[in-house]
Design an enzyme around this catalytic site. Structure first.
Site, short mmCIF file in Angstrom:
data_model
loop_
_atom_site.label_atom_id
_atom_site.label_comp_id
_atom_site.label_asym_id
_atom_site.label_seq_id
_atom_site.Cartn_x
_atom_site.Cartn_y
_atom_site.Cartn_z
CE LYS A 68 -3.76 -2.15 2.63
NZ LYS A 68 -4.87 -2.04 3.55
CE LYS A 80 -3.53 -5.01 9.42
NZ LYS A 80 -4.10 -4.17 8.36
N PRO A 116 -5.76 1.61 13.69
CG PRO A 116 -7.70 2.84 13.30
CD PRO A 116 -6.22 2.96 13.34
CB THR A 153 -10.99 2.87 4.10
OG1 THR A 153 -10.01 3.00 5.11
CG2 THR A 153 -10.88 1.50 3.45
N GLY A 183 -21.07 -6.25 3.34
CA GLY A 183 -20.63 -5.67 4.62
C GLY A 183 -20.99 -4.21 4.70
N GLY A 185 -20.71 -2.23 7.30
CA GLY A 185 -20.09 -1.67 8.51
C GLY A 185 -19.62 -0.24 8.25
N GLY A 189 -20.77 1.07 4.75
CA GLY A 189 -21.88 2.02 4.88
C GLY A 189 -21.57 3.35 4.21
CB THR A 207 -23.51 -11.08 9.38
OG1 THR A 207 -22.47 -10.20 9.77
CG2 THR A 207 -23.06 -11.98 8.25
CG ASN A 263 -6.66 -5.38 4.47
OD1 ASN A 263 -6.14 -4.78 3.53
ND2 ASN A 263 -6.93 -4.78 5.62
N1 PHE Z 1 -6.52 -0.72 8.84
C1 PHE Z 1 -5.60 0.00 8.04
C2 PHE Z 1 -5.22 -0.84 6.82
O1 PHE Z 1 -5.40 -2.05 6.78
C3 PHE Z 1 -4.39 0.30 8.85
C4 PHE Z 1 -4.14 1.73 9.23
C5 PHE Z 1 -5.12 2.63 9.57
C6 PHE Z 1 -2.83 2.16 9.25
C7 PHE Z 1 -4.79 3.91 9.90
C8 PHE Z 1 -2.49 3.44 9.58
C9 PHE Z 1 -3.50 4.32 9.89
O2 PHE Z 1 -4.73 -0.34 5.85
#
Ligand code: PHE
Length: 358
Positions: A68, A80, A116, A153, A183, A185, A189, A207, A263
């Site tokens: 990414k 991660k 998160p 996102t 989904g 969520g 959403g 779900t 993911n």
């Molecule tokens: N959940 C995010 C991802 O999978 C990870 C992320 C969120 C990393 C916010 C940094 C800041 O890409």
């Protein structure tokens, strides 16, 4: 089992497994790459069927983070964490576990930044931050962070759907396109709302009965679980858990493209070939879902404004996907191979810092 083969196939740098005695959880941190800069990536908290599964998940997720950041040409690497919990924890135990996670984060000394992910929130980032670990992204706005990563996102997924539709139908205009979002969520959403605003017909599966009701009330058409793969649509958008694209689901699909935020959507890499055989264009998940990590890291780690972070998300996703689709056509390469080829070239090497002091 952690074997040499598993570690070599992963190709990353560091894997740390901590047994958290009081909760019975395992805290696992995987640093895939710090070649381009410090590693960043979310912490996922959930129950797994054993430690092996948790380790496999964190390894795959950590390399996706490297990809990414490389896609967006940023000086960050991939990492991660997974907190594998034995059962749902009470609030006191959860806070204690997050504090202990913060202590572990400090030992990485800035080579890994957390955010998160599934099962954790911006509020949890605030709790981790209480330990004094400065390496925490996406805290709540109230405590000085940039807030949830769901919004950037969802924005990225929307951009990816536009580019993929342009490839499939000759226009990125989503008016009258049918998109099925799996989904509803936080990310799903928000995505559904932007698709509706762009004139698309939005179908969804979910779900949680509460979320189903909420989205039916808004006016979206609900698709029950057993029909989620076979329902006819232009774009199928998996925005829930990974592994949904597999040898059972792919032959059922009745869509032209798959573009979602989840993911690790492919159960196996070979499932990408199965999608091609079924004439379905698959937008690689690590590109489609980069908006959260890239948007938040751009603001909190690079000092960009909100608008600049949006531009970065949009251009990284749209320009890279266009390049990938072109290369895949021109060189008759599977889309995923074209993507990896282009993105792997972007993993920068930091110049070696040579200490010239005596
Ligand atoms: N959940 C995010 C991802 O999978 C990870 C992320 C969120 C990393 C916010 C940094 C800041 O890409």
């Amino acid at each position: 089992m952690i074997t040499e083969e598993l570690m070599n196939d992963w190709g990353g740098e560091t894997l740390m497994v901590n047994r958290h005695e009081s909760s019975g959880a395992f805290i696992i941190v995987a640093i895939h790459s710090t070649k381009s800069g410090p590693a960043a990536g979310g912490v996922r908290m959930k129950k797994y069927d054993g430690l092996d599964q948790a380790v496999e998940d964190v390894l795959k997720l950590s390399s996706a983070m490297t990809y990414k950041f490389a896609t967006a040409n940023m000086n960050w690497g991939g990492g991660k964490s997974v907190i594998s919990i034995p059962h749902n924890l009470g609030p006191y135990q959860r806070t204690e576990l997050l504090h202990d996670f913060g202590e572990i984060l400090k030992t990485f000394d800035g080579s890994y930044y957390v955010g998160p992910d599934v099962g954790t929130s911006s509020e949890d980032m605030d709790v981790i931050f209480q330990t004094g670990a400065p390496y925490v992204f996406s805290r709540t706005k109230a405590s000085g962070g940039a807030g949830s990563s769901a919004n950037p996102t969802a924005y990225g997924v929307f951009c990816a759907i536009q580019t993929t539709c342009k490839r499939l139908f000759g226009t990125k205009n989503l008016n009258d396109r049918t998109v099925l979002v799996q989904g509803a969520g936080n990310v799903g959403g928000l995505l559904m709302n932007s698709l509706r605003d762009a004139g698309a017909h939005v179908l969804f599966s979910e779900t949680s009965p509460k979320l189903v009701e909420k989205h039916i009330d808004i006016g979206y058409r609900y698709i029950p679980d057993e029909a989620v793969f076979s329902t006819k649509c232009d774009v199928f958008s998996p925005c829930a858990m990974g592994g949904v694209l597999n040898k059972h689901s792919i032959p059922l699909l009745s869509c032209k493209g798959v573009v979602g935020a989840a993911n690790n959507q492919l159960a196996h890499r070979s499932d990408a070939e199965l999608l091609e055989e079924n004439n379905i264009l698959y937008a690689p998940d690590y590109i489609v879902s980069l908006g959260g990590a890239i948007g938040i890291t751009a603001i909190e780690g690079e000092g960009m404004t909100f608008e600049q972070s949006r531009d970065l998300i949009k251009s990284s996703i749209q320009e890279t996907l266009e390049l990938i689709y072109e290369m895949s056509d021109k060189d008759s390469l599977p889309v995923l191979d074209a993507a990896d080829k282009i993105v792997e070239q972007r993993v920068k090497r930091r110049p070696l810092m040579i200490d010239t002091h005596d």
